[in-house]
Design a protein around this motif. Structure first.
Motif, short mmCIF file in Angstrom:
data_model
loop_
_atom_site.label_atom_id
_atom_site.label_comp_id
_atom_site.label_asym_id
_atom_site.label_seq_id
_atom_site.Cartn_x
_atom_site.Cartn_y
_atom_site.Cartn_z
N THR A 1 0.83 -1.19 0.00
CA THR A 1 0.00 0.00 0.00
C THR A 1 0.87 1.25 0.00
N ILE A 2 0.27 2.39 -0.31
CA ILE A 2 1.03 3.64 -0.38
C ILE A 2 1.68 3.92 0.98
N SER A 3 2.95 4.27 0.93
CA SER A 3 3.71 4.51 2.16
C SER A 3 4.92 5.35 1.81
N TRP A 4 5.65 5.77 2.84
CA TRP A 4 6.87 6.55 2.61
C TRP A 4 7.92 5.69 1.92
N GLU A 5 7.87 4.37 2.16
CA GLU A 5 8.81 3.48 1.46
C GLU A 5 8.58 3.51 -0.05
N LEU A 6 7.31 3.52 -0.47
CA LEU A 6 7.01 3.59 -1.90
C LEU A 6 7.41 4.95 -2.48
N VAL A 7 7.21 6.01 -1.69
CA VAL A 7 7.66 7.34 -2.13
C VAL A 7 9.18 7.34 -2.30
N ALA A 8 9.88 6.74 -1.34
CA ALA A 8 11.34 6.65 -1.44
C ALA A 8 11.77 5.81 -2.64
N LYS A 9 11.01 4.76 -2.94
CA LYS A 9 11.32 3.92 -4.11
C LYS A 9 11.22 4.74 -5.39
N ARG A 10 10.16 5.55 -5.50
CA ARG A 10 10.01 6.37 -6.71
C ARG A 10 11.11 7.44 -6.79
N LEU A 11 11.45 8.04 -5.65
CA LEU A 11 12.55 9.02 -5.65
C LEU A 11 13.86 8.36 -6.06
N LEU A 12 14.08 7.13 -5.58
CA LEU A 12 15.28 6.39 -5.97
C LEU A 12 15.29 6.14 -7.47
N ASP A 13 14.11 5.82 -8.03
CA ASP A 13 14.01 5.60 -9.47
C ASP A 13 14.37 6.87 -10.24
N ILE A 14 13.82 8.00 -9.80
CA ILE A 14 14.06 9.27 -10.51
C ILE A 14 15.52 9.69 -10.42
N LEU A 15 16.05 9.69 -9.19
CA LEU A 15 17.44 10.12 -9.01
C LEU A 15 18.41 9.13 -9.67
N GLY A 16 18.14 7.83 -9.47
CA GLY A 16 19.04 6.82 -10.03
C GLY A 16 19.04 6.84 -11.54
N SER A 17 17.85 6.90 -12.17
CA SER A 17 17.81 6.89 -13.64
C SER A 17 18.40 8.16 -14.23
N THR A 18 18.16 9.30 -13.57
CA THR A 18 18.75 10.56 -14.05
C THR A 18 20.27 10.51 -14.00
N LEU A 19 20.80 10.06 -12.87
CA LEU A 19 22.25 9.98 -12.71
C LEU A 19 22.85 9.00 -13.71
N LEU A 20 22.21 7.84 -13.88
CA LEU A 20 22.74 6.82 -14.78
C LEU A 20 22.64 7.24 -16.24
N LEU A 21 21.60 8.00 -16.59
CA LEU A 21 21.51 8.52 -17.96
C LEU A 21 22.66 9.49 -18.24
#
Length: 468
Positions: free
Chosen positions: A265-285
């Motif tokens: 369910t929606i939680s701060w962990e899921l928010v952190a997962k999406r932030l990790l996706d955004i920051l990680g994909s941006t950095l790796l690109l």
């Protein structure tokens, strides 16, 4: 323990533990540089400027400490949980925090001469002691709270004898004595009048109803009686049996709902997962921009056709999206697939062939090193994929799933890597095993599990383990 009560306790303990860990770091450095350096086995000159190292460690430990303690299970309320078991988990958690500190020292090239091993040793002792003391005091408080009669809550169990027995076992398994079963009641054989008399005679605080389809009218009347007197009521709908679904209560537009959910369910962990996706994909690109440019030139020079291969894949709940890869096959690969059906090594709807003749020489290297997947960082940034999640399959493969339960792997956003990649990858030839690993990921999901999978993916990619 009720989930809302457990969540309240957990949040309070997490804040307390973060403060204790930060205080232990600060005190350890204070003892090292303002007390122990005056003793004969330390140098006599002043080392006070190095005290500042504790501040970046505190900034890291504030969010990391509670996460690590949660990972080792320190906040779980289990029957028979003892102070000794908690101390063992605390030692393991503090060691992981120290490992994270040394990892930062290596990654950010912090001069090791400025890091006091004595201060970190003192931190280990102080943090373990303070957290163990906090754990012991909390367990003692739970037991003392249950021993105070005026704080104990009196329970009335309503339901069949089998249901009441199961509830008694659940209450007895809880730590402390916060609840006391004062009476039992069967709405099938006893009426509403006797129910109300029992509420008054036993001074009931909470009524637990075991609901089934045969006594819904009686339970409704009893609930209205509880409401009229301000008595808390719990309803257990055990007659709706599920295997692994998480059941939650919520409301929509004022309408009460029981929600059966198999995904997080929606939680701060899921928010952190999406932030990790955004920051990680941006950095790796950004980091892989030059390698991707070189790969694009090599593809253009070594084989005719487009540089990027795109294909409709099944995303969240089967929604179609366009996934991008560097082209590693000849341009007519999709048309030639039918000729290779008899060589398929994968059971089920998935198509995989060893030494696929459609793959170009450069494409074999790209696949072995997983470099062909680099454009998918764009899919992650767009939100169509995640860094970690079950691999998205082509539409024609998901349409041919033989078991409808296999579609549950699409109940979360697809990803670049998952348990399948780090536990066998192309060495797994049965699609059922692949799905089993994906469902294990969904059922066990946590932010920590994502981080573990990402770390374990690095050597898999670097050494090409399991790649074809």
């Amino acid at each position: 323990m009720l989930s809302r009560q457990h969540n309240f306790y957990q949040q309070f303990l997490q804040m307390a533990d973060a403060i204790l860990i930060s205080f232990a770091l600060w005190l350890a450095h204070g003892l090292r540089f303002y007390v122990l350096n005056k003793l004969i086995w330390f140098d006599s000159y002043s080392l006070e400027p190095e005290f500042a190292n504790c501040y970046w460690m505190i900034a890291m430990a504030l969010p990391l400490g509670p996460l690590v303690l949660e990972y080792v299970g320190i906040y779980q309320t289990q029957p028979g949980k003892t102070w000794l078991k908690s101390t063992g988990r605390i030692i393991w958690a503090v060691l992981l925090i120290l490992l994270a500190i040394f990892t930062c020292v290596i990654i950010f090239h912090i001069r090791q001469a400025t890091i006091s091993r004595a201060a970190l040793g003192l931190f280990f002792i102080l943090a373990t002691g303070l957290l163990s003391l906090r754990s012991a005091l909390f367990l003692y408080w739970l037991k003392q709270r249950g021993s105070r009669v005026h704080l104990r809550q009196y329970i009335l169990l309503c339901g069949s004898s089998q249901d009441r027995q199961r509830w008694k076992e659940r209450f007895l398994s809880l730590p402390g004595k916060n609840f006391e079963i004062k009476a039992e009641f069967d709405l099938r054989h006893e009426g509403l009048v006797r129910f109300i008399e029992t509420l008054h005679d036993e001074m009931i605080d909470i009524v637990v109803f075991s609901l089934d389809e045969n006594i819904i009218p009686q339970v409704r009347e009893a609930l209205l009686a509880c409401e009229a007197e301000g008595i808390e009521a719990w309803i257990s709908a055990d007659f709706i049996q599920t295997l692994f679904t998480h059941v939650q209560f919520d409301q929509f537009a004022g309408q009460p709902l029981l929600i059966y959910r198999t995904t997080p369910t929606i939680s701060w962990e899921l928010v952190a997962k999406r932030l990790l996706d955004i920051l990680g994909s941006t950095l790796l690109l950004i980091v892989t921009l030059l390698p991707m440019l070189i790969i694009a030139i090599l593809i253009r020079c070594t084989s005719p056709g487009p540089v990027i291969f795109s294909q409709n894949r099944s995303g969240l709940h089967g929604r179609s999206f366009r996934m991008y890869k560097f082209r590693s096959m000849v341009t007519n690969a999709e048309q030639a697939r039918a000729e290779l059906e008899d060589r398929n090594e994968m059971s089920g709807p998935v198509f995989k062939v060893k030494n696929d003749p459609r793959v170009t020489p450069l494409g074999r290297w790209l696949r072995r090193t997983s470099m062909d997947e680099l454009p998918q960082f764009w899919n992650v940034l767009r939100g169509e994929m995640s860094l970690v999640g079950p691999r998205p399959l082509p539409l024609y493969e998901t349409a041919n799933f033989g078991d409808v339960s296999q579609r549950r792997r699409m109940s979360v956003r697809p990803g670049l890597t998952c348990l399948w990649q780090v536990r066998g990858r192309n060495q797994i030839s049965d699609f059922k095993d692949w799905v089993r690993l994906d469902l294990e990921y969904i059922d066990r999901w946590s932010l920590w599990l994502d981080l573990v999978i990402l770390v374990r993916t690095i050597p898999v990619v670097l050494f090409g383990w399991g790649a074809k």
